[in-house]
Design a protein around this motif. Structure first.
Motif, PDB file in Angstrom:
ATOM      1  N   UNK A  21      -1.255  -1.991   1.077  1.00 24.50           N
ATOM      2  CA  UNK A  21      -2.019  -2.732   0.486  1.00 24.50           C
ATOM      3  C   UNK A  21      -3.386  -2.009   0.910  1.00 24.50           C
ATOM      4  N   UNK A  22      -4.308  -1.827  -0.396  1.00 25.35           N
ATOM      5  CA  UNK A  22      -6.166  -1.660   0.379  1.00 25.35           C
ATOM      6  C   UNK A  22      -6.654  -2.354  -0.046  1.00 25.35           C
ATOM      7  N   UNK A  23      -6.705  -2.484   1.345  1.00 21.03           N
ATOM      8  CA  UNK A  23      -7.351  -4.407   1.592  1.00 21.03           C
ATOM      9  C   UNK A  23      -8.897  -4.826   0.464  1.00 21.03           C
ATOM     10  N   UNK A  24      -9.171  -3.661   0.460  1.00 21.80           N
ATOM     11  CA  UNK A  24     -10.398  -3.590   0.422  1.00 21.80           C
ATOM     12  C   UNK A  24     -10.533  -3.756  -1.647  1.00 21.80           C
ATOM     13  N   UNK A  25      -9.643  -3.227  -1.989  1.00 19.22           N
ATOM     14  CA  UNK A  25      -9.627  -3.356  -3.092  1.00 19.22           C
ATOM     15  C   UNK A  25      -9.193  -4.690  -3.737  1.00 19.22           C
ATOM     16  N   UNK A  26      -7.940  -4.951  -2.674  1.00 14.30           N
ATOM     17  CA  UNK A  26      -7.861  -6.116  -3.275  1.00 14.30           C
ATOM     18  C   UNK A  26      -8.709  -6.968  -3.704  1.00 14.30           C
ATOM     19  N   UNK A  27      -9.425  -6.759  -2.006  1.00 13.71           N
ATOM     20  CA  UNK A  27     -10.532  -8.223  -2.386  1.00 13.71           C
ATOM     21  C   UNK A  27     -12.073  -7.665  -3.533  1.00 13.71           C
ATOM     22  N   UNK A  28     -11.995  -6.729  -3.811  1.00 12.83           N
ATOM     23  CA  UNK A  28     -12.926  -6.480  -5.110  1.00 12.83           C
ATOM     24  C   UNK A  28     -12.097  -6.539  -6.216  1.00 12.83           C
TER      25      UNK A  28
END
Length: 277
Positions: A179-186
């Protein structure tokens, strides 16, 4: 003049799972010696991890606060604190309250826990309303073996597909799920209340590497949290079971702490790439 409001800095904790195969007591000793702000207790088969009074004594002895309790959600802990998943969570809540911890970390249910799955989303809202303890639902990953993929969690391994009051973001799990960690954080937004920092290479295994040794944006995430004034916990959840010695295990955990403190102290993009661990 409008007074400036100071946002509390994130506290950096050591997961007691990070010292395995050493025990829970060793985690308190190492956390105190290295200068972590506290620990997150992984409740598992070690009897001390399940014993509130023993944990309180260790916290007092080593001067290390217990900041979070990780509820027993693993396959190996299915019989810890009963087999009833809701009783596990209420027991974890009571433990957190008695230990002065502010957060309980929760995994999504396994698919075969059908009644638990059915009520999980609404139940998380209900339990959050009953206490000041934060229940933070953690992102997981699909289980993979060769070319096969098993969806072991329900409603799913990505909690942002559902509406939970608070989330835990784990960067080893974003590596495993690719997964895209920064996108998930967003997507988690201001409901991101707890972070497990570790690294991974996307190999399909849940690696929990020292941050900086894999492909995850650990530095970028931490710097973004610093910029946003994040005031939750950042927990080093590292796999050190292959460490050649106790000294090597401690060195890895010291490196993880140094990495986290460096990037939490800096606004996004302010640490030159060549100075990063």
């Amino acid at each position: 003049m409008v007074p400036q409001v100071r946002v509390p800095a994130a506290k950096v904790a050591l997961s007691t799972a990070s010292v395995y195969p050493e025990n829970t007591e060793a985690a308190f000793e190492i956390a105190g010696r290295l200068g972590y702000d506290g620990v997150e207790v992984m409740v598992w088969t070690d009897p001390v991890s399940q014993d509130v009074e023993a944990l309180r004594r260790l916290s007092d002895l080593h001067g290390v606060p217990i900041l979070a309790v990780h509820a027993p959600c693993l396959l190996v802990t299915q019989r810890v604190w009963t087999t009833d998943p809701w009783r596990k969570l209420t027991t974890a809540r009571a433990a957190a309250e008695r230990l002065g911890a502010s957060t309980v970390v929760v995994h999504p249910p396994f698919r075969w826990q059908r009644s638990y799955v059915r009520d999980f989303v609404t139940g998380m809202h209900r339990i959050a309303e009953e206490t000041d303890i934060t229940f933070a639902v953690e992102n997981m990953y699909p289980w993979r073996y060769r070319d096969r993929e098993l969806q072991a969690y329900a409603p799913g391994w990505d909690p942002t597909d559902d509406d939970f009051p608070t989330y835990t973001l784990d960067l080893s799990h974003t590596a495993t799920s690719r997964s895209d960690a920064l996108a998930m954080a967003a997507r988690m937004g201001d409901r991101l209340g707890h972070v497990h920092i570790a690294d991974g290479t996307g190999s399909g295994k849940d690696e929990h590497l020292v941050p900086g040794r894999g492909s995850q944006p650990c530095a970028e995430l931490l710097e973004g949290l610093a910029t946003a004034g994040y005031g939750g916990h950042v927990v080093a959840e590292i796999n050190t079971r292959r460490a050649a010695s106790s000294a090597q295990r401690e060195a890895d955990l010291a490196e993880a702490l140094a990495f986290i403190r460096l990037h939490l102290a800096a606004p996004a993009g302010s640490v030159p790439r060549e100075t990063r661990p």
